[in-house]
Design an enzyme around this catalytic site. Sequence first.
Site, PDB file in Angstrom:
ATOM      1  CG  MET A  36      41.439 -18.801  59.003  1.00 29.56           C
ATOM      2  SD  MET A  36      41.708 -17.609  60.198  1.00 29.56           S
ATOM      3  CE  MET A  36      40.397 -17.778  61.488  1.00 29.56           C
ATOM      4  CB  CYS A 120      45.194 -21.648  48.807  1.00 30.02           C
ATOM      5  SG  CYS A 120      46.891 -21.472  49.673  1.00 30.02           S
ATOM      6  CE  LYS A 162      37.377 -18.195  52.499  1.00 34.02           C
ATOM      7  NZ  LYS A 162      38.813 -18.065  52.328  1.00 34.02           N
ATOM      8  CG  ASN A 224      36.762 -13.797  53.789  1.00 33.43           C
ATOM      9  OD1 ASN A 224      37.586 -14.269  53.268  1.00 33.43           O
ATOM     10  ND2 ASN A 224      36.649 -13.449  55.109  1.00 33.43           N
ATOM     11  CG  ASP A 226      40.382  -6.320  55.534  1.00 38.57           C
ATOM     12  OD1 ASP A 226      41.190  -7.274  55.619  1.00 38.57           O
ATOM     13  OD2 ASP A 226      40.823  -5.393  54.677  1.00 38.57           O
ATOM     14  NE  ARG A 249      43.321 -11.257  57.835  1.00 35.25           N
ATOM     15  CZ  ARG A 249      43.554 -10.292  57.051  1.00 35.25           C
ATOM     16  NH1 ARG A 249      44.901  -9.850  57.216  1.00 35.25           N
ATOM     17  NH2 ARG A 249      42.713  -9.526  56.537  1.00 35.25           N
TER      18      ARG A 249
END
Length: 389
Positions: A36, A120, A162, A224, A226, A249
């Site tokens: 991040m 991104c 990713k 990945n 949630d 997050r």
Amino acid sequence: MMTATMPASAETAPAPANALRIGRYEIDPPVVLAPMAGITNVAFRRLCREYGAGLYVCEMITTRALVERDPNTLQMITFDTDERPRSMQLYGVDPATMRDAVRMIVDEDLADHIDMNFGCPVPKVTRKGGGSALPYKRRLFGDIVEAAVRAAEPAGIPVTVKFRIGIDDEHITHLDAGRIAEDRGAAAVALHGRTAAQRYSGQADWTAISRLKETVRSIPVLGNGDIFSADDALRMVAETGCDGVVVGRGCLGRPWLFRDLQAAFAGKPVPEGPNLGEITRVMRRHAELLADHMGEQKGLRDLRKHMAQYLRGFPIGSDLRHRFGLVSGLAELDDLLGRLDPDVPFPSDAEGPRGRQGSPGKVVLPEGWLDDPEDASVPVGAELDHNGG
Ligand SMILES: Cc1cc2nc3c(=O)[nH]c(=O)nc-3n(C[C@H](O)[C@H](O)[C@H](O)COP(=O)(O)O)c2cc1C
């Protein structure tokens, strides 16, 4: 005293049958801290690592800035002496610059694992064909992955990739991206279950992770999107069959999530959330680590963005909350922390989604971008020469 609860699905959802192996590294528990930008610097990674094992990825580093030895970038690739594997995420759009960046990493022994960012969704990046826009160009995507893999091979450094589900619902690319990354020698792939158009809104589609797992057979597939609790992580593994989870997050203002994940994957009870006294100690530790890394002034300014996350749901009053958000030194922080009641228990409304959510939006792409997926020419102006965002 801390009590513990067994997550509902811990009894039914076993940990993955095989430990997660990324190249020469065994990652146990199979948990990865998501890269991040602006968050996962050496200070935050250390804070998380103090709670549990896993793979902790640094902030995104742009290949151009690295090869040009941008001083800010060289500071961003700081790792702790005991941090192994040192995991660096690279952003690039050009096979040649990617190759040069990875050669530099190998020659100067700067990292032990490389992750590549093709997820991104930021408009200034996709507008130029970078980030989540790039996997649409299948050949170029493959060439960039292969450039990194070949340059990393002599040092035995595994390269992982990713990406998202695609640009939008009409332009889905994750299965092709998985197949191509596997063919070109990636050691694992990670899928954020959203399209670029979704940004961080709505819900991640975990069924896309299942489809990717069915498609990519010879290397691990990481899921990945949630994961906001240890129980979510077990559920993702149970529902999708993924080989490991990537958590972003969910750990903002909650680095002890890695302790919970370690417990859950070991089939042990998950500790209850910390009280305000314990959170006070975590905030102080985060501040010290940032001050060590960036100096007190810059470090404490950087801590501001974490304050609302740490204090979320606690009844501390808007004035004090506001003052935490403007903190500028360790003494001031200590004064503010001293005003908190240490006995307040962890609030139940601090559970669930946290961090940026935003709203969906049309993905801005370069003119004619969708015309030819096999066009391997390097997009003009997409090679960011600075980090962040
Ligand atoms: C503040 C922030 C910065 C991010 N920066 C990056 C980045 O530099 N590279 C990357 O691949 N993903 C980045 N992401 C995406 C995350 O790695 C992750 O894929 C996404 O947040 C979904 O996972 P989550 O639901 O666990 O948060 C970022 C996300 C956030 C919230």
